[in-house]
Design a protein around this motif. Structure first.
Motif, PDB file in Angstrom:
ATOM      1  N   GLU A  64       8.019  -3.428 -10.997  1.00 50.27           N
ATOM      2  CA  GLU A  64       7.762  -3.807 -10.445  1.00 50.27           C
ATOM      3  C   GLU A  64       5.672  -3.326  -9.328  1.00 50.27           C
ATOM      4  O   GLU A  64       5.328  -3.295 -10.637  1.00 50.27           O
ATOM      5  N   CYS A  65       6.194  -4.323  -8.589  1.00 48.67           N
ATOM      6  CA  CYS A  65       4.282  -4.544  -8.103  1.00 48.67           C
ATOM      7  C   CYS A  65       4.629  -4.131  -6.959  1.00 48.67           C
ATOM      8  O   CYS A  65       5.190  -3.920  -6.463  1.00 48.67           O
ATOM      9  N   ASP A  66       3.469  -3.662  -5.777  1.00 48.76           N
ATOM     10  CA  ASP A  66       3.006  -3.415  -5.539  1.00 48.76           C
ATOM     11  C   ASP A  66       1.275  -3.811  -5.278  1.00 48.76           C
ATOM     12  O   ASP A  66       0.466  -3.223  -5.775  1.00 48.76           O
ATOM     13  N   GLU A  67       1.107  -3.497  -3.724  1.00 46.80           N
ATOM     14  CA  GLU A  67      -0.059  -3.155  -3.737  1.00 46.80           C
ATOM     15  C   GLU A  67      -0.243  -2.088  -2.760  1.00 46.80           C
ATOM     16  O   GLU A  67       0.100  -1.888  -1.125  1.00 46.80           O
ATOM     17  N   MET A  68      -1.484  -1.171  -3.000  1.00 49.77           N
ATOM     18  CA  MET A  68      -1.779  -0.473  -1.919  1.00 49.77           C
ATOM     19  C   MET A  68      -3.234  -0.254  -1.549  1.00 49.77           C
ATOM     20  O   MET A  68      -4.402  -0.613  -1.614  1.00 49.77           O
ATOM     21  N   TRP A  69      -3.310   0.087   0.339  1.00 49.87           N
ATOM     22  CA  TRP A  69      -4.547   0.759   1.039  1.00 49.87           C
ATOM     23  C   TRP A  69      -5.390   1.268   0.820  1.00 49.87           C
ATOM     24  O   TRP A  69      -5.300   2.625   0.281  1.00 49.87           O
ATOM     25  N   TRP A  95      -4.409  -3.617  -6.800  1.00 51.67           N
ATOM     26  CA  TRP A  95      -2.427  -4.294  -7.126  1.00 51.67           C
ATOM     27  C   TRP A  95      -2.074  -2.942  -8.191  1.00 51.67           C
ATOM     28  O   TRP A  95      -3.144  -2.879  -8.912  1.00 51.67           O
ATOM     29  N   VAL A  96      -1.150  -3.452  -8.192  1.00 51.09           N
ATOM     30  CA  VAL A  96      -0.263  -2.540  -9.497  1.00 51.09           C
ATOM     31  C   VAL A  96       1.008  -2.695 -10.415  1.00 51.09           C
ATOM     32  O   VAL A  96       1.814  -3.211  -9.031  1.00 51.09           O
ATOM     33  N   ALA A  97       1.113  -3.476 -11.548  1.00 49.93           N
ATOM     34  CA  ALA A  97       2.169  -3.209 -12.278  1.00 49.93           C
ATOM     35  C   ALA A  97       2.720  -2.598 -12.946  1.00 49.93           C
ATOM     36  O   ALA A  97       1.686  -2.258 -13.614  1.00 49.93           O
ATOM     37  N   MET A  98       3.399  -2.103 -12.708  1.00 53.31           N
ATOM     38  CA  MET A  98       4.464  -0.832 -13.734  1.00 53.31           C
ATOM     39  C   MET A  98       5.907  -1.667 -13.683  1.00 53.31           C
ATOM     40  O   MET A  98       6.444  -1.814 -13.647  1.00 53.31           O
ATOM     41  N   LEU A 135      10.632  -9.102 -12.733  1.00 51.29           N
ATOM     42  CA  LEU A 135      10.214  -8.972 -11.032  1.00 51.29           C
ATOM     43  C   LEU A 135      10.419  -8.544 -10.274  1.00 51.29           C
ATOM     44  O   LEU A 135      10.797  -9.445  -9.778  1.00 51.29           O
ATOM     45  N   THR A 136      10.053  -7.381  -9.284  1.00 52.33           N
ATOM     46  CA  THR A 136       9.673  -7.338  -7.834  1.00 52.33           C
ATOM     47  C   THR A 136       9.010  -6.974  -7.089  1.00 52.33           C
ATOM     48  O   THR A 136       7.934  -6.529  -7.618  1.00 52.33           O
ATOM     49  N   THR A 137       8.927  -8.012  -6.115  1.00 53.27           N
ATOM     50  CA  THR A 137       7.930  -7.527  -5.252  1.00 53.27           C
ATOM     51  C   THR A 137       8.019  -6.936  -4.130  1.00 53.27           C
ATOM     52  O   THR A 137       9.225  -7.271  -3.819  1.00 53.27           O
ATOM     53  N   ASP A 138       7.291  -6.426  -2.920  1.00 51.91           N
ATOM     54  CA  ASP A 138       7.626  -6.697  -1.749  1.00 51.91           C
ATOM     55  C   ASP A 138       7.624  -7.886  -0.983  1.00 51.91           C
ATOM     56  O   ASP A 138       7.951  -9.351  -2.306  1.00 51.91           O
ATOM     57  N   ALA A 139       7.697  -8.143   0.039  1.00 54.62           N
ATOM     58  CA  ALA A 139       8.051  -9.614   0.171  1.00 54.62           C
ATOM     59  C   ALA A 139       6.688 -10.753   1.229  1.00 54.62           C
ATOM     60  O   ALA A 139       6.654 -11.323   2.046  1.00 54.62           O
ATOM     61  N   TRP A 140       5.739  -9.817   0.753  1.00 52.87           N
ATOM     62  CA  TRP A 140       4.085 -10.569   1.820  1.00 52.87           C
ATOM     63  C   TRP A 140       4.926 -11.928   0.504  1.00 52.87           C
ATOM     64  O   TRP A 140       4.753 -12.279  -0.265  1.00 52.87           O
ATOM     65  N   GLN A 141       4.863 -12.687   1.498  1.00 50.52           N
ATOM     66  CA  GLN A 141       4.740 -14.605   1.251  1.00 50.52           C
ATOM     67  C   GLN A 141       3.727 -14.631   0.084  1.00 50.52           C
ATOM     68  O   GLN A 141       4.009 -16.069  -0.769  1.00 50.52           O
ATOM     69  N   GLY A 142       2.560 -14.833  -0.030  1.00 50.12           N
ATOM     70  CA  GLY A 142       1.449 -14.998  -1.349  1.00 50.12           C
ATOM     71  C   GLY A 142       1.652 -13.989  -2.392  1.00 50.12           C
ATOM     72  O   GLY A 142       1.687 -15.089  -3.118  1.00 50.12           O
ATOM     73  N   THR A 189      10.795  -0.932  -5.895  1.00 49.15           N
ATOM     74  CA  THR A 189      10.031  -0.917  -6.535  1.00 49.15           C
ATOM     75  C   THR A 189       9.090   0.439  -5.681  1.00 49.15           C
ATOM     76  O   THR A 189       8.492   0.303  -5.827  1.00 49.15           O
ATOM     77  N   SER A 190      10.442   0.914  -6.027  1.00 45.83           N
ATOM     78  CA  SER A 190      10.508   2.851  -5.465  1.00 45.83           C
ATOM     79  C   SER A 190       9.574   3.208  -6.406  1.00 45.83           C
ATOM     80  O   SER A 190       9.058   4.164  -6.697  1.00 45.83           O
ATOM     81  N   HIS A 191       9.529   2.689  -7.606  1.00 44.80           N
ATOM     82  CA  HIS A 191       8.393   3.569  -8.595  1.00 44.80           C
ATOM     83  C   HIS A 191       7.263   3.158  -8.680  1.00 44.80           C
ATOM     84  O   HIS A 191       6.546   4.250  -8.954  1.00 44.80           O
ATOM     85  N   VAL A 192       6.769   1.992  -8.471  1.00 41.01           N
ATOM     86  CA  VAL A 192       5.485   1.987  -8.311  1.00 41.01           C
ATOM     87  C   VAL A 192       5.325   2.098  -6.912  1.00 41.01           C
ATOM     88  O   VAL A 192       3.965   2.878  -7.076  1.00 41.01           O
TER      89      VAL A 192
END
Length: 289
Positions: A64-69, A95-98, A135-142, A189-192
């Motif tokens: 799971e991947c996510d990015e935190m501001w 940016w974190v991959a978990m 692999l799962t990310t949010d919907a940011w197109q980048g 993406t709940s865990h990340v």
């Protein structure tokens, strides 16, 4: 040269990984702020190097991947004109991959939220995996171009989640498969996202709506490296029956202590290696067996 004892180093690091501010650590331990910052830099250098070496060929099945501001120096809207557009000032993203099974943080990056940063992040993640993953990310197109660039087009099962938040209504979640054959049941993406909360709780400089924040990008990178080394190897997880993520995934035989982390720094100092260039950091670097 005067040097803190191992016991005082342990006290400082223990405070930092538990979310105490630099000034708070100074008051608790009696160690001066410049000395704490020097230990932060030295331990951060070693932590990043350890993570980089040890987080390799990992047997993960899902990521799971996510990015935190966050921000450095000041929020983007409050930056002085002469600081705007300058690297290391304003809004920044971690940016974190978990791995949701072992809770291991496999890769991380401190950068702006750009397609270029996404590609660097995904390439680093791909280099650490031992096989095919979902692999799962949010919907940011980048993310889409970055995943295609980092993984062979058919070398990953990739799905995005689009979450729509509505007042007084349940969150609506839509799932989109981009490549491979991802199983929607495991797309999450709940865990990340929960790990993002852990970062904010255990690093004072990332706590929201306070006057605690990083003034220098380098110091935030060092603190992140220390956090992830501690999180992966020295922090028991209740969801893992008291094991650490490193134990759960099989790259460590025991739960580390803060003294083990200080021991890595002492080993580094004994061999007197030149300090690595930290200006290009962004990803993990990894433990003792």
């Amino acid at each position: 040269m005067n040097r803190l004892s191992a016991e005082r180093r342990c006290a400082v690091l223990q405070a930092l990984v538990e979310g105490v501010s630099i000034r708070g650590t100074e008051r608790i331990t009696g160690v001066s702020k410049p000395t704490i910052l020097k230990l932060l830099r030295d331990m951060g250098t070693v932590a990043a190097d350890q993570l980089d070496k040890r987080l390799r060929n990992l047997p993960c099945l899902r990521i799971e991947c996510d990015e935190m501001w966050g921000f450095i120096y000041a929020k983007q809207k409050n930056l002085p004109l002469d600081r705007r557009g300058t690297t290391g000032y304003g809004d920044i993203w971690t940016w974190v991959a978990m791995d949701p099974e072992s809770k291991l943080v496999v890769s991380w990056l401190l950068e702006r939220r750009t397609e270029e940063a996404a590609e660097v992040f995904m390439r680093d993640l791909a280099s650490r995996l031992g096989g095919r993953v979902q692999l799962t990310t949010d919907a940011w197109q980048g993310y889409v171009r970055a995943v295609y660039a980092a993984f062979a087009r058919d070398g990953v099962d990739y799905m995005q989640l689009l979450k729509t938040f509505r007042a007084e209504q349940e969150t609506k979640t839509e799932k989109y498969a981009w490549t491979g054959n991802p199983d929607p049941k495991w797309a999450s993406t709940s865990h990340v996202e929960r790990q993002n909360l852990t970062m904010r709780m255990e690093m004072r400089r990332l706590t929201r709506k306070t006057n605690a924040f990083s003034k220098k990008m380098e110091n935030l990178r060092h603190h992140l490296a220390i956090h992830f080394l501690h999180y992966n190897f020295a922090r028991p997880h209740m969801s893992l029956s008291g094991a650490t993520p490193a134990q759960a995934i099989g790259i460590s035989q025991r739960c580390w202590t803060i003294r083990d982390m200080v021991g890595l720094l002492e080993d580094f100092e004994r061999i007197s290696l030149p300090r690595p260039d930290t200006t290009s950091w962004g990803s993990p670097a990894g433990p003792l067996a």
